[in-house]
Design an enzyme around this catalytic site. Structure first.
Site, PDB file in Angstrom:
ATOM      1  N   HIS A 275       0.828  -1.209   0.000  1.00  0.00           N
ATOM      2  CA  HIS A 275       0.000   0.000   0.000  1.00  0.00           C
ATOM      3  C   HIS A 275       0.863   1.260   0.000  1.00  0.00           C
ATOM      4  O   HIS A 275       0.618   2.194  -0.774  1.00  0.00           O
ATOM      5  CB  HIS A 275      -0.917  -0.026   1.228  1.00  0.00           C
ATOM      6  CG  HIS A 275      -1.754   1.194   1.415  1.00  0.00           C
ATOM      7  ND1 HIS A 275      -3.094   1.236   1.098  1.00  0.00           N
ATOM      8  CD2 HIS A 275      -1.447   2.432   1.900  1.00  0.00           C
ATOM      9  CE1 HIS A 275      -3.574   2.430   1.378  1.00  0.00           C
ATOM     10  NE2 HIS A 275      -2.590   3.173   1.874  1.00  0.00           N
ATOM     11  N   GLU A 276       1.881   1.287   0.854  1.00  0.00           N
ATOM     12  CA  GLU A 276       2.741   2.460   0.931  1.00  0.00           C
ATOM     13  C   GLU A 276       3.597   2.615  -0.324  1.00  0.00           C
ATOM     14  O   GLU A 276       3.880   3.733  -0.764  1.00  0.00           O
ATOM     15  CB  GLU A 276       3.628   2.382   2.180  1.00  0.00           C
ATOM     16  CG  GLU A 276       2.859   2.361   3.493  1.00  0.00           C
ATOM     17  CD  GLU A 276       1.867   3.507   3.619  1.00  0.00           C
ATOM     18  OE1 GLU A 276       2.154   4.619   3.119  1.00  0.00           O
ATOM     19  OE2 GLU A 276       0.791   3.300   4.209  1.00  0.00           O
TER      20      GLU A 276
ATOM     21  N   HIS B 282       1.843   4.592  -2.927  1.00  0.00           N
ATOM     22  CA  HIS B 282       1.971   6.046  -2.750  1.00  0.00           C
ATOM     23  C   HIS B 282       3.310   6.550  -3.291  1.00  0.00           C
ATOM     24  O   HIS B 282       3.391   7.655  -3.840  1.00  0.00           O
ATOM     25  CB  HIS B 282       1.839   6.404  -1.269  1.00  0.00           C
ATOM     26  CG  HIS B 282       0.460   6.246  -0.717  1.00  0.00           C
ATOM     27  ND1 HIS B 282      -0.649   6.776  -1.332  1.00  0.00           N
ATOM     28  CD2 HIS B 282       0.005   5.608   0.391  1.00  0.00           C
ATOM     29  CE1 HIS B 282      -1.737   6.481  -0.617  1.00  0.00           C
ATOM     30  NE2 HIS B 282      -1.359   5.770   0.430  1.00  0.00           N
TER      31      HIS B 282
ATOM     32  N   GLU C 291      -6.408   6.513  -1.352  1.00  0.00           N
ATOM     33  CA  GLU C 291      -6.313   5.352  -0.467  1.00  0.00           C
ATOM     34  C   GLU C 291      -6.940   4.120  -1.110  1.00  0.00           C
ATOM     35  O   GLU C 291      -6.413   3.005  -0.988  1.00  0.00           O
ATOM     36  CB  GLU C 291      -6.980   5.658   0.878  1.00  0.00           C
ATOM     37  CG  GLU C 291      -6.296   6.756   1.683  1.00  0.00           C
ATOM     38  CD  GLU C 291      -4.836   6.449   1.940  1.00  0.00           C
ATOM     39  OE1 GLU C 291      -4.514   5.292   2.266  1.00  0.00           O
ATOM     40  OE2 GLU C 291      -4.012   7.373   1.809  1.00  0.00           O
TER      41      GLU C 291
END
Length: 705
Positions: free
Chosen positions: A233-234, A237, A309
Site C-alpha cells: 500500500h505504501e 503512494h 487510499e
C-alpha cells in the site's frame, strides 16, 4: 492509468490543492474581518453613552435674534424656520432696537453603522495572507530535506540492518523485496517505537528520498502477509506520485494553524492593553477562526486523500495477488477502535499520509476523515479475494540458475510444472513502469533468498557495501586488466577494504548477470548514510577502476551512472523543475539516446539503422522533425548529458521517450543483457521506476512487462 498518467494526475491534484487552499484562505479572511467588526462594534457601544450616538446638524447652542418686529426670521435658516413659536410671547416693538438671545432645539440624526470598511478589510486580508504565507513557507522550507524530516518529527528511529531485531529484519526484507520488484532504490525505514497502534506511512518527494515508517504495533501485531500488504500500500503512494502531494499538503496547510496560535498570543497580551476585554474577545475570535482553518485543512485533506487510499489498496493487491494480507491488517484495525490512532503531536499535520486513520473525528468522521471507512475498504478487498482466488503466484526456490526462471502459470493459465511465458511488447513496458507484478515480487524474493551469506552481510555494513561495488567493477574476462585494477585500488584504499573486495569478488563473479543492478540498489541504503565527501571519493575510485584498461565498458557506465544518480544529494527544487514541454526542444537528445540503444542491441549497419528508425518514428511530431539517414555517434559523456536534459521533460514527453526506447530494444521481442542494463539505466536516470527484466534460460526476455 500508467505511471506517467498518475504523475499528471498528481500535478492536477496539486492545482486542486492550491484552489482549495485559496478558497479556504478567502473564507478565513472574511471570517476574521467579521470578527473584527463585531469586536470593534461591541467596544464602541460599551464605551459611549446613548446620546453620543446622535449628532447635531448645523445647530449652535444659541442664536441672537433682533427684537425689532420688522425684522423677520431668516426662513433660509433651518434653525429659525422650524423653531416653535411661543404663543404667549409678545411681538417685539417695531421701534425696538434691542436684541435677545433665544435658545434653539438642535436637529439630530442617528449615526449610521457600516459593516463594510475597505481599509479594515485590506489590513486584515494582508495580515492574514502574510501570516499564513510565512507559516506555510517556513514549513515548506523545513521539508526540503525530504521524507526523513517527517519521519524524525513523528518520533521515528532509523532502522539499521546490523542492529535490527527479528521482526525488524523481517520488515527490512519486505521493503527490499518490494523495492527490487519496483525498480527503485530501497527506501530508508523508520520505526515509531512509542506507537502501539497499527499504522504506517510513506514520505518524500520522489522515490530517491522516500522513507517508509511503521509503528511498533505494526511489527508486533501483523503477520508477514499482512505486513507485506501494508508495505505494498505504501509503495503505491511512492510509485503513483502521492508522496509529493502529501508533503505539499503538510507545508501549505501548516500556515492555517498559525491563526489559532496567533489568537493565543493575543489573549496573552490582553492584560497589556487598557481595552483588555476587547483584546480578549478578538483573541478568542482568532482561536475560533483558527479552528475553522484547521477544519478547512481537514476538509482539503479529505477531498484529496480518500480516493488515493482506494487506489493504494488496489495496488497492494495487484503487487502481491494476495488480498487477504492487506484485508487482514485492516480487519485487525477495525477490531479495536483505537488500534490505528497515532498519539504523536505531529499526527494532525501528517494524518493524511498514514495507512489507517491516525485521528479521532467523533460524529464528523464521514466529513473530515482523511481515509475511507474501514468497512468500505474491507468490502472492496473482499471482492478482490473472489477475483484473485487461486491466483497467488508461486516460484521455485532455486529458480535463478536453471532453465525455469519463474513459475508464472497464473499469467496465461499454465501450470507450475510447465510454465508459460509471454513475449513482451513495448506497450507492456509502459504499463509496467511504476508498478509491481507478482512475477517481479516473486523474483525479488527469490533473488534475496539466494544471495550468498557474504553478500547479504556485505550490503548491511559500509565497508561491505563499498567492497561489493568494487567487486562488480573488477574485470572477469581479462586477468591483466583485473591485476591493474587491484594495483590501483591498493594505492587509494586501505588494506581491509582490498581484503574485503577480494573475499566478496568470488561470490560476485558467480552471480547471474541479472543480479548486478539489483545488488547495486541493495547497497544504496547503507551508502546513503555516508557524507558527500565520502561519496565523491567512491566515485573517483569507480572512475579509476573503469579507466584501468583505457576505456569504459557499457556495464561500468551503467553502474557508475545509476549509483551516482541514486546517491546524488536530494534537492526538492530539482524535483519540481520542468523545462521542456515540446519534443523539438530535446530532439537531438532523443536521437542520440535511440542511436545508443540501437548500437548496443544490433549488429550491422542496416540492422542498427532499422532499429534506430523504428524508435524515432514513435516520437510525437517525428514527421515534422529532421531524421538523419545514419544514427548519430555518441559516447558515454554525451549520452549522460542528453539523459540529464531529458530528465527535465514533462511526464507526457517522458512516456513518449520510454515508448520509443522500448520499440528500439524490443524490435525482435528479445532483450540482451546489455540492452536490459542500458534500458534500465535510462529509465532510472529519467526518474521512472522500472521493474527488472525476467528471463527464460539463456535468453533475456521482457517477462511480465
Amino acid at each position: 492509468m500508467n505511471f506517467f498518467e498518475h504523475q499528471d494526475q498528481a500535478r492536477n491534484n496539486t492545482r486542486k490543492l492550491i484552489l482549495l487552499f485559496g478558497l479556504s484562505l478567502l473564507f478565513i479572511i472574511v471570517t476574521v474581518y467579521l470578527a473584527a467588526v463585531v469586536t470593534l462594534s461591541s467596544s464602541f457601544k460599551g464605551s459611549k453613552s446613548r446620546s453620543s450616538r446622535y449628532v447635531a446638524i448645523d445647530c449652535p447652542q444659541s442664536r441672537t435674534y433682533s427684537t425689532d418686529p420688522g425684522v423677520r426670521p431668516n426662513m433660509n435658516d433651518p434653525a429659525e424656520r422650524f423653531r416653535p413659536r411661543d404663543p404667549n410671547s409678545v411681538s417685539p416693538s417695531p421701534t425696538s432696537l434691542s436684541s435677545t438671545r433665544v435658545p434653539c432645539t438642535p436637529v439630530v440624526k442617528k449615526a449610521a453603522f457600516s459593516w463594510w470598511d475597505p481599509s479594515l478589510f485590506f489590513t486584515i486580508g494582508t495580515g492574514t495572507i502574510v501570516l499564513v504565507g510565512l507559516g506555510s513557507l517556513y514549513k515548506i522550507q523545513t521539508l526540503k530535506a525530504g521524507g526523513s524530516v517527517i519521519a524524525q518529527e513523528m518520533g521515528g528511529r532509523l532502522l539499521l540492518s546490523e542492529m535490527a531485531h527479528p521482526e525488524e529484519r523481517q520488515l527490512l526484507n519486505v521493503v527490499e523485496e518490494m523495492a527490487i520488484a519496483a525498480g527503485i532504490p530501497v527506501p530508508a525505514v523508520y520505526v515509531m517505537d512509542g506507537e502501539q497502534g497499527i499504522n504506517a506511512f510513506a514520505a518524500g518527494f520522489t522515490p530517491k528520498d522516500a522513507v517508509i515508517g511503521v509503528t511498533r504495533g505494526t511489527l508486533e501485531q501483523l503477520s508477514r502477509d499482512e505486513l507485506q500488504g501494508v508495505i505494498g500500500h505504501e509503495f503505491s503512494h511512492i510509485l503513483n506520485g502521492d508522496m509529493r502531494l502529501n508533503i505539499r499538503l503538510i507545508g501549505v496547510l501548516h500556515g492555517l494553524l498559525l491563526i489559532y496560535i496567533t489568537g493565543r498570543i493575543v489573549i496573552d497580551w490582553r492584560s497589556r492593553d487598557e481595552k483588555g476585554n476587547a483584546m480578549l474577545a478578538f483573541g478568542i475570535a482568532l482561536m475560533v477562526v483558527g479552528s475553522l482553518g484547521l477544519l478547512c485543512g481537514r476538509l482539503i485533506k479529505s477531498a484529496i486523500s480518500r480516493q488515493r487510499e482506494f487506489l493504494a489498496d488496489a495496488s497492494a493487491v495487484q503487487f502481491t495477488r494476495n488480498p487477504a494480507g492487506i484485508a487482514g491488517a485492516l480487519a485487525k484495525i477495525a477490531s479495536h477502535h483505537d488500534s490505528s490512532f497515532v498519539r504523536t503531536p505531529t499526527a494532525e499535520s501528517n494524518s493524511h499520509m498514514f495507512f489507517g486513520s491516525a485521528l479521532r473525528f467523533g460524529f464528523f468522521e464521514d466529513l473530515f476523515a482523511t481515509h475511507p471507512p474501514l468497512a468500505q475498504r474491507i468490502r472492496r478487498l473482499d471482492a478482490s479475494k473472489r477475483q484473485y482466488a487461486g491466483q497467488t503466484p508461486r516460484f521455485a526456490s532455486s529458480s535463478l540458475d536453471g532453465q525455469e526462471s519463474l513459475t508464472m502459470g497464473f499469467a496465461s493459465g499454465g501450470s507450475a510444472s510447465q510454465p508459460s511465458h509471454i513475449q513482451a511488447n513495448p506497450a507492456q513496458v509502459i504499463e509496467q513502469i511504476g508498478t509491481v507484478t507478482p512475477e517481479h515480487y516473486a523474483y525479488a524474493k527469490a533473488l534475496l533468498g539466494q544471495l550468498p551469506e557474504s553478500l547479504q552481510s556485505g550490503i548491511r555494513e559500509p565497508q561491505g557495501a563499498i567492497a561489493i561495488v568494487y567487486g562488480l567493477l573488477l574485470d572477469t574476462q581479462n586477468p591483466q586488466v583485473r591485476t591493474k585494477q587491484l594495483e590501483w585500488l591498493k594505492q587509494v584504499e586501505p588494506a581491509d577494504v582490498i581484503e574485503k573486495t577480494l573475499a566478496l569478488s568470488t561470490d560476485i563473479d558467480a552471480l547471474d548477470p541479472r543480479s548486478r543492478l539489483p545488488l547495486v540498489d541493495l547497497t544504496v541504503p547503507i551508502l546513503r548514510q555516508r557524507d558527500t565527501d565520502q561519496h565523491q571519493r567512491l566515485f573517483k575510485c569507480i572512475q579509476g577502476l573503469a579507466n584501468a584498461d583505457g576505456r569504459w565498458s557499457l556495464s561500468e557506465f551503467v553502474l557508475y551512472a545509476v549509483l551516482r544518480h541514486r546517491l546524488q544529494p536530494f534537492n526538492a527544487k530539482n524535483t519540481q523543475t520542468t523545462e521542456f514541454t515540446m519534443i523539438g526542444q530535446i530532439w537531438s537528445d532523443c536521437l542520440l539516446l535511440l542511436s545508443s540503444l540501437a548500437q548496443v542491441g544490433q549488429t550491422g549497419a542496416d540492422a542498427i539503422a532499422y532499429a534506430f528508425r523504428s524508435g524515432v518514428y514513435r516520437l510525437p511530431g517525428a514527421g515534422q522533425e529532421t531524421v538523419p539517414d545514419v544514427p548519430p555517434t555518441s559516447n558515454m559523456k554525451t549520452l549522460k548529458h542528453s539523459l540529464d536534459r531529458l530528465n527535465l521533460a514533462t511526464p507526457k514527453l517522458k512516456q513518449a521517450i520510454v515508448d520509443a526506447c522500448a520499440h528500439t530494444v524490443l524490435l525482435d521481442n528479445k532483450v540482451t543483457v546489455q540492452e536490459a542494463e542500458l534500458l534500465w539505466a535510462i529509465v532510472i536516470l529519467l526518474d521512472c521506476p522500472m521493474p527488472p527484466f525476467l528471463t527464460t534460460g539463456s535468453k533475456m526476455l521482457a517477462k511480465g512487462l
